[in-house]
Design a protein around this motif. Structure first.
Motif, PDB file in Angstrom:
ATOM      1  N   ASP A 151       0.828  -1.196   0.000  1.00 34.09           N
ATOM      2  CA  ASP A 151       0.000   0.000   0.000  1.00 34.09           C
ATOM      3  C   ASP A 151       0.867   1.252   0.000  1.00 34.09           C
ATOM      4  OD1 ASP A 151      -1.927  -1.917   0.355  1.00 34.09           O
ATOM      5  OD2 ASP A 151      -2.745  -1.087   2.214  1.00 34.09           O
ATOM      6  N   GLU A 178      -8.715  -0.102  -8.741  1.00 39.16           N
ATOM      7  CA  GLU A 178      -8.706  -0.005  -7.280  1.00 39.16           C
ATOM      8  C   GLU A 178      -7.423  -0.569  -6.693  1.00 39.16           C
ATOM      9  OE1 GLU A 178     -12.417  -1.939  -6.451  1.00 39.16           O
ATOM     10  OE2 GLU A 178     -13.501  -0.024  -6.297  1.00 39.16           O
ATOM     11  N   GLN A 179      -6.859  -1.588  -7.319  1.00 39.53           N
ATOM     12  CA  GLN A 179      -5.557  -2.088  -6.881  1.00 39.53           C
ATOM     13  C   GLN A 179      -4.476  -1.024  -7.100  1.00 39.53           C
ATOM     14  OE1 GLN A 179      -4.304  -4.955  -5.382  1.00 39.53           O
ATOM     15  NE2 GLN A 179      -6.460  -5.339  -4.908  1.00 39.53           N
ATOM     16  N   ARG A 181      -4.944   2.173  -7.153  1.00 34.63           N
ATOM     17  CA  ARG A 181      -5.191   3.225  -6.153  1.00 34.63           C
ATOM     18  C   ARG A 181      -4.640   2.816  -4.789  1.00 34.63           C
ATOM     19  NH1 ARG A 181      -9.436   4.668  -2.551  1.00 34.63           N
ATOM     20  NH2 ARG A 181      -9.736   6.935  -2.375  1.00 34.63           N
ATOM     21  N   ARG A 182      -4.786   1.552  -4.441  1.00 32.35           N
ATOM     22  CA  ARG A 182      -4.242   1.053  -3.171  1.00 32.35           C
ATOM     23  C   ARG A 182      -2.728   1.198  -3.108  1.00 32.35           C
ATOM     24  NH1 ARG A 182      -1.513  -3.219  -1.936  1.00 32.35           N
ATOM     25  NH2 ARG A 182      -1.825  -4.195  -3.968  1.00 32.35           N
TER      26      ARG A 182
END
Length: 280
Positions: A151, A178-179, A181-182
């Motif tokens: 992250d 979304e991955q 963004r993480r």
């Protein structure tokens, strides 16, 4: 290493370790290295018949592909060159953008993810790429590598992956965005190079998907592309931080060899109106 592979490797290496023109076997087919007829220091890399990258051996900051210049302009508008940029490049080619960023951001730490191990080895042999830890080439599949990262470990993620003229679907969905963004820092930026036809259906859905994941989305492309007059590249970027607000960015994009428009806010909202988010 097999005898056949040893022969191929010797053919692809010049005595001084520099570029070797011609067609070379790689894991995913062939690549062809062609001298730039307008620039004695320039080389164009074609992968399976498609122009993929341009390298100027004398000037690492020179980017001949317009869409790469647009990404470069967006990046330098977001961070000062003194920033220790942590960049992840999904899709390698000749590592043109990573090489350019290494020159612009001396403190940068970059990883280029390239599916084709043979191509990665050739590019390292032919071009003056910075060595690890400044620039690492990691052989692997882009989604799998992204999902393995920690992250908030990157400031910039650039997706420039193509199978033929299209990006593999698993790299376009909301679940993948979304991955990304993480993995990004809260002020990080996710950038994709979307190749599309005049109907712009793919670009609309990709922009809608990125908008579903990030607070801010911008689109960069030349006017003919945005008006649906040709096939070409659309750059789409998302961030939870302010994005594309530097007035100098819009002016710089208009001043290139192929002037580009920067769309933000309501322009993006109108562009994606009615477009479905892509999902796994």
């Amino acid at each position: 290493m097999s005898v056949g592979r040893q022969r191929e490797r010797r053919k692809a290496e010049s005595p001084d370790g520099g570029p070797v023109p011609g067609i070379h076997s790689i894991d995913t087919g062939t690549c062809e290295l062609v001298p730039d007829r307008f620039n004695p220091n320039g080389w164009v890399l074609h992968i399976n018949g498609v122009p993929s990258s341009h390298i100027d051996l004398a000037d690492p900051e020179r980017l001949d592909f317009e869409y790469m210049r647009w990404i470069g302009s967006l990046t330098t508008s977001q961070w000062p060159v003194t920033f220790r940029l942590r960049a992840l490049h999904l899709g390698g080619g000749a590592c043109s953008l990573a090489r350019s960023f290494a020159a612009k951001f001396p403190g940068a730490r970059q990883v280029v993810v390239e599916l084709d191990g043979a191509l990665a080895e050739l590019v390292r042999t032919w071009f003056d790429l910075p060595r690890a830890p400044l620039l690492r080439i990691r052989v692997g599949e882009a989604r799998a590598v992204t999902e393995s990262l920690s992250d908030s470990s990157r400031d910039l993620i650039i997706r420039d992956v193509f199978a033929g003229s299209r990006t593999p679907v698993p790299l376009t969905t909301l679940e993948f965005v979304e991955q990304a963004r993480r993995v990004l820092d809260p002020a990080g930026v996710y950038v994709v190079n979307c190749g599309d036809s005049p109907d712009l259906a793919t670009a609309r859905r990709e922009a809608a998907t990125i908008s579903a994941a990030f607070t801010n989305t911008v689109i960069i492309a030349d006017p003919a592309m945005l008006k649906g007059r040709r096939y070409g590249n659309v750059i789409i970027a998302g961030s939870d931080a302010a994005l594309g607000e530097d007035p100098g960015l819009a002016r710089e994009l208009l001043g290139g060899g192929v002037p580009a428009h920067l769309w933000r806010g309501q322009q993006v909202s109108r562009f994606i109106s009615g477009a479905a988010v892509l999902r796994d």
